[in-house]
Design a protein around this motif. Structure first.
Motif, mmCIF file in Angstrom:
data_model
loop_
_atom_site.group_PDB
_atom_site.id
_atom_site.type_symbol
_atom_site.label_atom_id
_atom_site.label_comp_id
_atom_site.label_asym_id
_atom_site.label_seq_id
_atom_site.Cartn_x
_atom_site.Cartn_y
_atom_site.Cartn_z
ATOM 1 N N GLU A 1 0.837 -1.195 0.000
ATOM 2 C CA GLU A 1 0.000 0.000 0.000
ATOM 3 C C GLU A 1 0.872 1.245 0.000
ATOM 4 N N PRO A 2 0.413 2.347 -0.609
ATOM 5 C CA PRO A 2 1.158 3.603 -0.518
ATOM 6 C C PRO A 2 1.249 4.069 0.933
ATOM 7 N N ALA A 3 2.204 4.951 1.202
ATOM 8 C CA ALA A 3 2.400 5.481 2.546
ATOM 9 C C ALA A 3 1.133 6.124 3.091
ATOM 10 N N SER A 4 0.376 6.781 2.241
ATOM 11 C CA SER A 4 -0.920 7.347 2.604
ATOM 12 C C SER A 4 -1.745 7.446 1.332
ATOM 13 N N PRO A 5 -3.071 7.532 1.430
ATOM 14 C CA PRO A 5 -3.888 7.605 0.219
ATOM 15 C C PRO A 5 -3.527 8.788 -0.671
ATOM 16 N N ALA A 6 -3.064 9.876 -0.082
ATOM 17 C CA ALA A 6 -2.721 11.067 -0.864
ATOM 18 C C ALA A 6 -1.347 10.954 -1.515
ATOM 19 N N GLU A 7 -0.569 9.952 -1.122
ATOM 20 C CA GLU A 7 0.788 9.824 -1.628
ATOM 21 C C GLU A 7 0.912 8.541 -2.451
ATOM 22 N N PRO A 8 0.822 8.620 -3.789
ATOM 23 C CA PRO A 8 0.929 7.417 -4.605
ATOM 24 C C PRO A 8 2.340 6.857 -4.561
ATOM 25 N N MET A 9 2.451 5.562 -4.820
ATOM 26 C CA MET A 9 3.772 4.930 -4.849
ATOM 27 C C MET A 9 4.592 5.540 -5.973
ATOM 28 N N ASN A 10 5.824 5.837 -5.692
ATOM 29 C CA ASN A 10 6.744 6.322 -6.709
ATOM 30 C C ASN A 10 8.130 5.795 -6.369
ATOM 31 N N GLU A 11 9.118 6.146 -7.170
ATOM 32 C CA GLU A 11 10.462 5.600 -6.988
ATOM 33 C C GLU A 11 11.044 5.917 -5.618
ATOM 34 N N SER A 12 10.713 7.064 -5.033
ATOM 35 C CA SER A 12 11.354 7.438 -3.773
ATOM 36 C C SER A 12 10.738 6.781 -2.556
ATOM 37 N N ASN A 13 9.510 6.209 -2.667
ATOM 38 C CA ASN A 13 8.939 5.583 -1.480
ATOM 39 C C ASN A 13 8.616 4.113 -1.677
ATOM 40 N N THR A 14 9.167 3.494 -2.684
ATOM 41 C CA THR A 14 8.995 2.060 -2.859
ATOM 42 C C THR A 14 10.033 1.328 -2.027
ATOM 43 N N PRO A 15 9.705 0.108 -1.601
ATOM 44 C CA PRO A 15 10.703 -0.653 -0.851
ATOM 45 C C PRO A 15 12.000 -0.832 -1.629
ATOM 46 N N LYS A 16 11.936 -0.969 -2.962
ATOM 47 C CA LYS A 16 13.148 -1.152 -3.763
ATOM 48 C C LYS A 16 14.064 0.068 -3.656
ATOM 49 N N ALA A 17 13.508 1.282 -3.775
ATOM 50 C CA ALA A 17 14.325 2.496 -3.673
ATOM 51 C C ALA A 17 14.911 2.621 -2.276
ATOM 52 N N ASN A 18 14.097 2.314 -1.264
ATOM 53 C CA ASN A 18 14.563 2.395 0.102
ATOM 54 C C ASN A 18 15.680 1.390 0.353
ATOM 55 N N SER A 19 15.557 0.194 -0.232
ATOM 56 C CA SER A 19 16.597 -0.811 -0.011
ATOM 57 C C SER A 19 17.908 -0.402 -0.671
ATOM 58 N N LYS A 20 17.857 0.291 -1.803
ATOM 59 C CA LYS A 20 19.094 0.778 -2.433
ATOM 60 C C LYS A 20 19.799 1.773 -1.511
ATOM 61 N N GLY A 21 19.028 2.653 -0.908
ATOM 62 C CA GLY A 21 19.604 3.626 0.019
ATOM 63 C C GLY A 21 20.136 2.969 1.275
ATOM 64 N N MET A 22 19.415 1.954 1.746
ATOM 65 C CA MET A 22 19.846 1.238 2.940
ATOM 66 C C MET A 22 21.180 0.533 2.671
ATOM 67 N N VAL A 23 21.302 -0.073 1.508
ATOM 68 C CA VAL A 23 22.554 -0.737 1.137
ATOM 69 C C VAL A 23 23.671 0.303 1.012
ATOM 70 N N ALA A 24 23.373 1.442 0.409
ATOM 71 C CA ALA A 24 24.379 2.500 0.280
ATOM 72 C C ALA A 24 24.828 2.991 1.656
#
Length: 154
Positions: free
Chosen positions: A38-61
């Motif tokens: 699910e998106p972080a909130s109904p008003a905030e659609p999923m995009n590259e900056s809040n997807t688990p994949k983008a977050n995992s890249k930053g976490m690895v970095a």
């Protein structure tokens, strides 16, 4: 996403898949519907900056940074300062850490753009600073790291 939440999500998904082996097809389809991200909130659609994949890249970095920096409120300074509250703060101003004169007197206010320039090569960005890290030369890796820090250091 917190360090604890990720293993919990994976564990929950494993339990759901294991528990479905004895359930009916309609129960399994219902469970699959509830597993969608699910998106972080109904008003905030999923995009590259809040997807688990983008977050995992930053976490690895961030793995390159965590030997010297902590990010959660109340965690100690290490070789480098704790980064909680980094964005919109004045460089070299966190109490309890001995900054270089170059950084303390720089007047830098940390923004994503300033952090991007700093992380590309800290030595050339601000000569005289004490950070021994060579930098993150890959722009995509820096972007993911900055997005991760923006989420995790609030």
């Amino acid at each position: 996403m917190s360090k604890i939440l990720i293993p919990l999500l994976f564990g929950s998904a494993l339990l759901v898949s294991c528990s479905q082996s004895g359930t009916s097809e309609s129960d399994q389809q219902s469970a699959k519907k509830t597993e969608s991200v699910e998106p972080a909130s109904p008003a905030e659609p999923m995009n590259e900056s809040n997807t688990p994949k983008a977050n995992s890249k930053g976490m690895v970095a961030f793995l390159k940074c965590r030997s010297c920096h902590t990010i959660n409120s109340g965690e100690p300074n290490l070789t480098g300062p704790n980064l909680h509250g980094l964005f919109d703060s004045k460089a070299g101003s966190k109490n309890g850490f001995a900054y270089s004169e170059a950084l303390a007197s720089s007047g830098i206010i940390w923004s994503p753009e300033k952090l991007d320039a700093w992380l590309s090569n800290p030595r050339t960005f601000l000569p005289g600073n004490k950070m021994a890290f060579a930098g993150v030369p890959n722009p995509d890796e820096r972007k993911a790291l900055i997005e991760y820090l923006a989420q995790e250091t609030q």
